[in-house]
Write a protein that holds these residues in place. Structure first.
Motif, PDB file in Angstrom:
ATOM      1  N   ALA A  93       0.838  -1.200   0.000  1.00 34.81           N
ATOM      2  CA  ALA A  93       0.000   0.000   0.000  1.00 34.81           C
ATOM      3  C   ALA A  93       0.873   1.250   0.000  1.00 34.81           C
ATOM      4  O   ALA A  93       1.946   1.279   0.605  1.00 34.81           O
ATOM      5  N   GLU A  94       0.418   2.278  -0.690  1.00 34.90           N
ATOM      6  CA  GLU A  94       1.166   3.527  -0.756  1.00 34.90           C
ATOM      7  C   GLU A  94       0.712   4.517   0.316  1.00 34.90           C
ATOM      8  O   GLU A  94       1.481   5.385   0.719  1.00 34.90           O
ATOM      9  N   LYS A  95      -0.542   4.390   0.736  1.00 34.59           N
ATOM     10  CA  LYS A  95      -1.070   5.292   1.755  1.00 34.59           C
ATOM     11  C   LYS A  95      -1.760   4.472   2.833  1.00 34.59           C
ATOM     12  O   LYS A  95      -2.665   3.692   2.541  1.00 34.59           O
ATOM     13  N   ILE A  96      -1.313   4.647   4.058  1.00 35.98           N
ATOM     14  CA  ILE A  96      -1.845   3.887   5.186  1.00 35.98           C
ATOM     15  C   ILE A  96      -2.180   4.837   6.316  1.00 35.98           C
ATOM     16  O   ILE A  96      -1.398   5.742   6.632  1.00 35.98           O
ATOM     17  N   ARG A  97      -3.350   4.647   6.891  1.00 36.57           N
ATOM     18  CA  ARG A  97      -3.710   5.392   8.092  1.00 36.57           C
ATOM     19  C   ARG A  97      -4.152   4.400   9.159  1.00 36.57           C
ATOM     20  O   ARG A  97      -4.717   3.352   8.851  1.00 36.57           O
ATOM     21  N   ALA A  98      -3.880   4.729  10.403  1.00 34.05           N
ATOM     22  CA  ALA A  98      -4.336   3.899  11.510  1.00 34.05           C
ATOM     23  C   ALA A  98      -4.799   4.801  12.643  1.00 34.05           C
ATOM     24  O   ALA A  98      -4.133   5.794  12.958  1.00 34.05           O
ATOM     25  N   GLU A  99      -5.942   4.481  13.192  1.00 40.61           N
ATOM     26  CA  GLU A  99      -6.467   5.210  14.347  1.00 40.61           C
ATOM     27  C   GLU A  99      -6.635   4.215  15.487  1.00 40.61           C
ATOM     28  O   GLU A  99      -7.282   3.172  15.328  1.00 40.61           O
ATOM     29  N   TYR A 100      -6.032   4.537  16.626  1.00 38.82           N
ATOM     30  CA  TYR A 100      -6.076   3.644  17.785  1.00 38.82           C
ATOM     31  C   TYR A 100      -7.090   4.177  18.786  1.00 38.82           C
ATOM     32  O   TYR A 100      -6.950   5.279  19.300  1.00 38.82           O
ATOM     33  N   LYS A 101      -8.102   3.374  19.063  1.00 34.96           N
ATOM     34  CA  LYS A 101      -9.215   3.830  19.891  1.00 34.96           C
ATOM     35  C   LYS A 101      -9.144   3.333  21.327  1.00 34.96           C
ATOM     36  O   LYS A 101      -9.483   4.055  22.260  1.00 34.96           O
ATOM     37  N   LYS A 102      -8.738   2.080  21.525  1.00 33.59           N
ATOM     38  CA  LYS A 102      -8.551   1.556  22.875  1.00 33.59           C
ATOM     39  C   LYS A 102      -7.562   0.410  22.793  1.00 33.59           C
ATOM     40  O   LYS A 102      -7.342  -0.179  21.732  1.00 33.59           O
ATOM     41  N   SER A 103      -6.937   0.096  23.903  1.00 34.11           N
ATOM     42  CA  SER A 103      -5.841  -0.879  23.904  1.00 34.11           C
ATOM     43  C   SER A 103      -6.342  -2.306  24.101  1.00 34.11           C
ATOM     44  O   SER A 103      -7.062  -2.596  25.057  1.00 34.11           O
ATOM     45  N   ALA A 104      -5.930  -3.181  23.196  1.00 35.14           N
ATOM     46  CA  ALA A 104      -6.187  -4.609  23.373  1.00 35.14           C
ATOM     47  C   ALA A 104      -5.061  -5.200  24.202  1.00 35.14           C
ATOM     48  O   ALA A 104      -3.903  -4.771  24.102  1.00 35.14           O
ATOM     49  N   VAL A 105      -5.393  -6.178  25.019  1.00 40.50           N
ATOM     50  CA  VAL A 105      -4.402  -6.816  25.890  1.00 40.50           C
ATOM     51  C   VAL A 105      -4.460  -8.324  25.703  1.00 40.50           C
ATOM     52  O   VAL A 105      -5.358  -8.862  25.049  1.00 40.50           O
ATOM     53  N   ALA A 106      -3.491  -9.014  26.284  1.00 45.67           N
ATOM     54  CA  ALA A 106      -3.456 -10.470  26.203  1.00 45.67           C
ATOM     55  C   ALA A 106      -4.754 -11.053  26.758  1.00 45.67           C
ATOM     56  O   ALA A 106      -5.234 -10.637  27.818  1.00 45.67           O
ATOM     57  N   GLY A 107      -5.317 -11.990  26.035  1.00 46.97           N
ATOM     58  CA  GLY A 107      -6.579 -12.594  26.446  1.00 46.97           C
ATOM     59  C   GLY A 107      -7.782 -12.052  25.703  1.00 46.97           C
ATOM     60  O   GLY A 107      -8.840 -12.684  25.685  1.00 46.97           O
ATOM     61  N   ASP A 108      -7.633 -10.868  25.093  1.00 49.40           N
ATOM     62  CA  ASP A 108      -8.724 -10.313  24.284  1.00 49.40           C
ATOM     63  C   ASP A 108      -8.871 -11.097  22.988  1.00 49.40           C
ATOM     64  O   ASP A 108      -7.918 -11.690  22.475  1.00 49.40           O
ATOM     65  N   TRP A 109     -10.077 -11.057  22.442  1.00 56.04           N
ATOM     66  CA  TRP A 109     -10.351 -11.605  21.119  1.00 56.04           C
ATOM     67  C   TRP A 109     -10.759 -10.468  20.198  1.00 56.04           C
ATOM     68  O   TRP A 109     -11.478  -9.561  20.625  1.00 56.04           O
ATOM     69  N   ILE A 110     -10.291 -10.541  18.967  1.00 53.67           N
ATOM     70  CA  ILE A 110     -10.552  -9.473  18.008  1.00 53.67           C
ATOM     71  C   ILE A 110     -11.411  -9.993  16.860  1.00 53.67           C
ATOM     72  O   ILE A 110     -11.120 -11.039  16.263  1.00 53.67           O
ATOM     73  N   ALA A 111     -12.474  -9.263  16.574  1.00 49.53           N
ATOM     74  CA  ALA A 111     -13.366  -9.591  15.463  1.00 49.53           C
ATOM     75  C   ALA A 111     -13.147  -8.564  14.350  1.00 49.53           C
ATOM     76  O   ALA A 111     -13.445  -7.380  14.544  1.00 49.53           O
ATOM     77  N   PRO A 112     -12.610  -8.967  13.210  1.00 49.82           N
ATOM     78  CA  PRO A 112     -12.351  -8.015  12.135  1.00 49.82           C
ATOM     79  C   PRO A 112     -13.592  -7.723  11.296  1.00 49.82           C
ATOM     80  O   PRO A 112     -14.435  -8.601  11.089  1.00 49.82           O
ATOM     81  N   ARG A 113     -13.694  -6.495  10.836  1.00 50.24           N
ATOM     82  CA  ARG A 113     -14.733  -6.093   9.897  1.00 50.24           C
ATOM     83  C   ARG A 113     -14.048  -5.368   8.749  1.00 50.24           C
ATOM     84  O   ARG A 113     -13.235  -4.471   8.981  1.00 50.24           O
ATOM     85  N   THR A 114     -14.378  -5.747   7.522  1.00 54.52           N
ATOM     86  CA  THR A 114     -13.702  -5.208   6.346  1.00 54.52           C
ATOM     87  C   THR A 114     -14.693  -4.549   5.403  1.00 54.52           C
ATOM     88  O   THR A 114     -15.799  -5.059   5.192  1.00 54.52           O
ATOM     89  N   SER A 115     -14.268  -3.425   4.829  1.00 55.09           N
ATOM     90  CA  SER A 115     -15.093  -2.723   3.853  1.00 55.09           C
ATOM     91  C   SER A 115     -14.215  -2.264   2.693  1.00 55.09           C
ATOM     92  O   SER A 115     -13.196  -1.614   2.902  1.00 55.09           O
ATOM     93  N   VAL A 116     -14.615  -2.631   1.473  1.00 54.45           N
ATOM     94  CA  VAL A 116     -13.900  -2.225   0.274  1.00 54.45           C
ATOM     95  C   VAL A 116     -14.734  -1.176  -0.449  1.00 54.45           C
ATOM     96  O   VAL A 116     -15.855  -1.447  -0.878  1.00 54.45           O
ATOM     97  N   GLU A 117     -14.185   0.029  -0.562  1.00 54.39           N
ATOM     98  CA  GLU A 117     -14.869   1.123  -1.226  1.00 54.39           C
ATOM     99  C   GLU A 117     -14.100   1.528  -2.475  1.00 54.39           C
ATOM    100  O   GLU A 117     -13.031   0.978  -2.768  1.00 54.39           O
ATOM    101  N   ALA A 118     -14.614   2.479  -3.212  1.00 52.48           N
ATOM    102  CA  ALA A 118     -14.012   2.869  -4.487  1.00 52.48           C
ATOM    103  C   ALA A 118     -12.583   3.367  -4.332  1.00 52.48           C
ATOM    104  O   ALA A 118     -11.709   3.058  -5.149  1.00 52.48           O
TER     105      ALA A 118
END
Length: 234
Positions: free
Chosen positions: A187-212
Motif C-alpha cells: 500500500a502507498e497510503k496507510i492510516r491507523a487510528e487507535y481507539k482503545k488498547s487490546a491486551v493479552a486474552g482479548d479476542w478481536i473480530a475483524p470487519r472489512t469494507s472495500v470502497e471505491a
C-alpha cells in the motif's frame, strides 16, 4: 531531527526482497524510542512517573519499499505540543537523500496509574525542541467508518504482540490488517487510528469494507463490538 542509519535486513523483507510495511512502521516507531532514550526520557524514566506516550493515529505514505541490503536513514522530530497531545513527523530516505517514506503521527501523554490523559510538564517535553512539520498534506486523525462491512473470523491476541505498556503494540494492528488483506502489503497510503488498547486474552473480530477509493479494516472487541483500532489502505 534525530536520525539513525541502517541497512534493510533479511529478517525485514518478504518474498519480493523488499522491506515489509510492518518493518517500515517499526523503523519509525523505533526511531522515536531511540530519541527518547538518548534524551533521558525513555521507557524506564516514564515508568517511574507512571506515564507513557501512547500513539493515537498514524498517517504513513510510501514512495517505494527499499530492497535487502539497501542503506536507509530514518529520522523523526516533534512538531508541536498541545495540552496532552504531541505531534511528531517521520521520514525515511535512501543513500541519495531521496524520500522513501514519511509519516505524521499524534500521541497522547497518559497517566498510566489513572488511565487518563495528562498534560506533560516542561521537563517531559522541553528536550524535544519542536521543529517545523513536513510540507505535506496531513489527513485528519479520525478515520471515517464505513456504513457497511463484512465480518471475519475472530482471533485471539497473542502474547508476542504485547509491548512494554502491556498492550498490543501499534504495529501489530497493521500486521493484523495485512493478514486479512495481504494484497495491501505494498500500500502507498496507510492510516491507523487507535481507539482503545487490546491486551493479552482479548479476542478481536475483524470487519472489512472495500470502497471505491479505500479499504478499511476495523479490529473490534468481541465483547462490545467497538474497535480497538481502525486501519485504512489506499
Amino acid at each position: 531531527m534525530y536520525a539513525f542509519e541502517s541497512r534493510v535486513r533479511f529478517s525485514e523483507i518478504d518474498t519480493s526482497e523488499r522491506l515489509t510495511l510492518p518493518a517500515l512502521v517499526n523503523y519509525f516507531q523505533d526511531c522515536s524510542i531511540f530519541q527518547s532514550e538518548e534524551l533521558g526520557l525513555g521507557i524506564d524514566s516514564l515508568k517511574e512517573k507512571k506515564r507513557a506516550w501512547v500513539l493515537t493515529a498514524w498517517q504513513i505514505e510510501v514512495e517505494r519499499y527499499p530492497r535487502i541490503g539497501e542503506w536507509i536513514r530514518t529520522g523523526t522530530w516533534a512538531t508541536g505540543f498541545e495540552g496532552a497531545f504531541g505531534h511528531r513527523n517521520f521520514q525515511m530516505t535512501d543513500k541519495d537523500g531521496k524520500t522513501v517514506a514519511w509519516a505524521n503521527s499524534l500521541w497522547v501523554f497518559m497517566d498510566i496509574g489513572r488511565g487518563r490523559p495528562v498534560k506533560p510538564s516542561e521537563e517531559d517535553i522541553g528536550a524535544y525542541a519542536p521543529e517545523p512539520p513536513l510540507k505535506k498534506e496531513f489527513a485528519s486523525r479520525k478515520i471515517l467508518l464505513p456504513k457497511e462491512s463484512t465480518e471475519g473470523k475472530p482471533f485471539p491476541v497473542l502474547k508476542c504482540q504485547i509491548d512494554t505498556n502491556d498492550h498490543v503494540n501499534n504495529c501489530q494492528y497493521i500486521q493484523m490488517a495485512l493478514e486479512i488483506l495481504p494484497e495491501y502489503a505494498r500500500a502507498e497510503k496507510i492510516r491507523a487510528e487507535y481507539k482503545k488498547s487490546a491486551v493479552a486474552g482479548d479476542w478481536i473480530a475483524p470487519r472489512t469494507s472495500v470502497e471505491a477509493d479505500r479499504t478499511v479494516v476495523e479490529l473490534c472487541s468481541t465483547e462490545d463490538g467497538k474497535p480497538f483500532a481502525v486501519v485504512e489502505f489506499k
